[in-house]
Design an enzyme around this catalytic site. Structure first.
Site, short mmCIF file in Angstrom:
data_model
loop_
_atom_site.label_atom_id
_atom_site.label_comp_id
_atom_site.label_asym_id
_atom_site.label_seq_id
_atom_site.Cartn_x
_atom_site.Cartn_y
_atom_site.Cartn_z
N ARG A 1 4.95 7.28 13.41
CA ARG A 1 4.83 8.77 12.03
C ARG A 1 4.33 9.87 11.11
O ARG A 1 3.42 10.33 12.11
CB ARG A 1 4.24 7.32 10.75
CG ARG A 1 4.34 7.84 9.34
CD ARG A 1 3.08 6.66 8.73
NE ARG A 1 1.63 7.54 7.94
CZ ARG A 1 0.45 6.67 7.86
NH1 ARG A 1 0.72 5.41 7.56
NH2 ARG A 1 -0.31 7.35 7.43
N HIS B 1 1.04 -1.58 0.30
CA HIS B 1 0.30 0.19 0.11
C HIS B 1 1.17 0.75 0.06
O HIS B 1 2.72 1.64 0.71
CB HIS B 1 -0.99 0.26 1.29
CG HIS B 1 -0.31 -0.10 2.39
ND1 HIS B 1 0.15 -0.88 3.07
CD2 HIS B 1 -0.04 0.89 3.45
CE1 HIS B 1 0.77 -0.93 3.75
NE2 HIS B 1 0.73 0.68 5.21
N ASP C 1 0.39 5.54 1.40
CA ASP C 1 -1.11 5.71 2.87
C ASP C 1 -1.41 6.70 1.87
O ASP C 1 -1.63 7.28 1.22
CB ASP C 1 0.20 6.91 3.78
CG ASP C 1 1.33 5.58 4.60
OD1 ASP C 1 0.76 4.34 4.55
OD2 ASP C 1 2.61 6.07 4.16
N HIS D 1 4.46 -0.30 0.30
CA HIS D 1 5.80 -1.06 0.98
C HIS D 1 4.25 -1.63 2.10
O HIS D 1 2.94 -1.23 1.40
CB HIS D 1 5.88 -0.13 2.03
CG HIS D 1 5.36 1.18 2.87
ND1 HIS D 1 4.07 2.34 2.22
CD2 HIS D 1 4.26 0.94 4.19
CE1 HIS D 1 3.57 3.36 2.81
NE2 HIS D 1 3.72 2.12 4.09
#
Length: 376
Positions: free
Chosen positions: A355, A190, A192, A339
């Site tokens: 994150r 995916h 983000d 990722h």
């Protein structure tokens, strides 16, 4: 990282309380991991333990102008890779590792060069960083240089800092069994929150705690994935758009008693995206959020999208793997990569990361140029 993977699947219980005579309503509740651990924790960074505040609600995101800081950066990287620092490429095309540079101390010129380096190398792991030990607001101030902070609609966050997206997994046997009950592996490629009108660009993920072995993150180069396609397929993809949806993520959160801080959205983005700094073209589809191709019948859309996602996922020669170590900060460009976390440890160790997710420009494409013309 994928919020559906990161959050702990404990159902939320909201207890009705009296608010007016003869009426009841559900009182908003804050779910805290530390409460679920009995008020005590062995976490290395308890201030970063996830919370989910059912009272947090945010208005729809509004468009904003984004200018990538890498556009006018010095390509010599003299303010980023100073004397004593070392950069080593992990593969020829994607991924580098840097030691001897402290990102929190960078000047504006150094930050510009960081954006350029990440655009070129796609993902860069910086070792021996101090981000986890900074006050959270200082880490956010740094990330805000690269774009407007994205507040995730469903994931856990440190209390008082909804701009931080937390990746958290204790990996106890029950949780692992639940996650893999209908999956043969933990692979979940995916990029983000691509359902946003302006998805993330330069993105930061720093380690708080990880298994001694396992829990790596794998990245794939969507620029190289595009380059590997035949000219006929490239030409056909140009002009096509795909639907990216956040509705399924919101529904999944609600089914687990989780939060939805902002009403879900879907947006159409070009399948081939152009990077504003490098000018490179990249595939912009991912298995996490891309649902269909606009203008195609379902069977046609499923077949073409399925081919593209399989092409990206099996490209072992344009992937790189980051092994997490204490004080590691990984910076990647969400516009040109996908990722996946690797859920491969069963030792009970905590995997805990934070994150910072600056949003970038709205995805756009530039016209297709046949290869023989582009090289003339």
């Amino acid at each position: 990282m994928a919020p559906s993977i990161a959050e702990v699947p404990t159902p939320e219980i909201v207890v009705p309380v009296k608010v007016n005579p003869g009426t009841t309503e559900a009182k908003p509740k804050v779910r805290r991991i530390i409460d679920e651990e009995g008020g005590k924790t062995t976490a290395s960074y308890p201030e970063y333990l996830p919370t989910w505040d059912h009272g947090q609600k945010y208005a729809p995101l509004q468009p904003f102008t984004h200018i990538d800081p890498g556009k006018d950066a010095d390509p010599s990287f003299k303010d980023l890779l100073t004397e004593g620092s070392k950069i080593q490429n992990l593969t020829p095309g994607i991924g580098s590792e840097v030691t001897g540079a402290q990102l929190s101390k960078l000047t504006s010129a150094g930050k510009d060069q960081l954006a350029l380096l990440v655009a070129q190398r796609k993902v860069v792991a910086f070792r021996d960083q101090d981000f986890a030990d900074l006050p959270i607001h200082e880490a956010l101030d740094f990330g805000g240089y690269f774009g407007r902070h994205h507040i995730h609609p469903t994931s856990g966050a440190p209390e008082g800092y909804p701009e931080i997206h937390l990746v958290y997994r204790n990996n106890n046997a029950w949780e692992n069994d639940q996650y893999l009950a209908e999956k043969n592996s933990s692979v979940s490629w995916h990029s983000d929150v691509t359902y946003e009108q302006q998805p993330p660009g330069t993105t930061f993920l720093y380690l708080l705690e990880a298994p001694e072995v396992g829990g790596d993150t794998v990245f794939v180069d969507q620029v190289q994935a595009y380059k590997r396609l035949s000219p006929a397929i490239k030409e056909r993809l140009h002009g096509l758009k795909a639907v990216h949806s956040g509705f399924e993520q919101a529904e999944f959160s609600l089914k687990r008693g989780g939060v939805v801080r902002r009403e879900p959205v879907k947006n159409e983005h070009p399948i081939v995206r152009t990077h504003p700094v490098t000018g490179e073209k990249a595939l912009f589809v991912n298995g996490g959020f891309t649902r269909s191709i606009v203008g195609l019948k379902k069977e046609e859309s499923d077949a073409l999208l399925g081919f593209l996602l399989a092409h990206v996922g099996r490209g072992i020669d344009y992937q790189t793997r980051i092994r997490w170590a204490p004080k590691t900060l990984v910076v990647w460009d969400n516009r040109v990569t996908a990722h996946s976390a690797v859920i491969d440890w069963a030792t009970g160790e905590r995997r805990h990361l934070a994150r910072i997710t600056p949003q970038a420009e709205r995805p756009y494409e530039t016209p297709y140029v046949p290869e023989d013309e582009s090289q003339s």
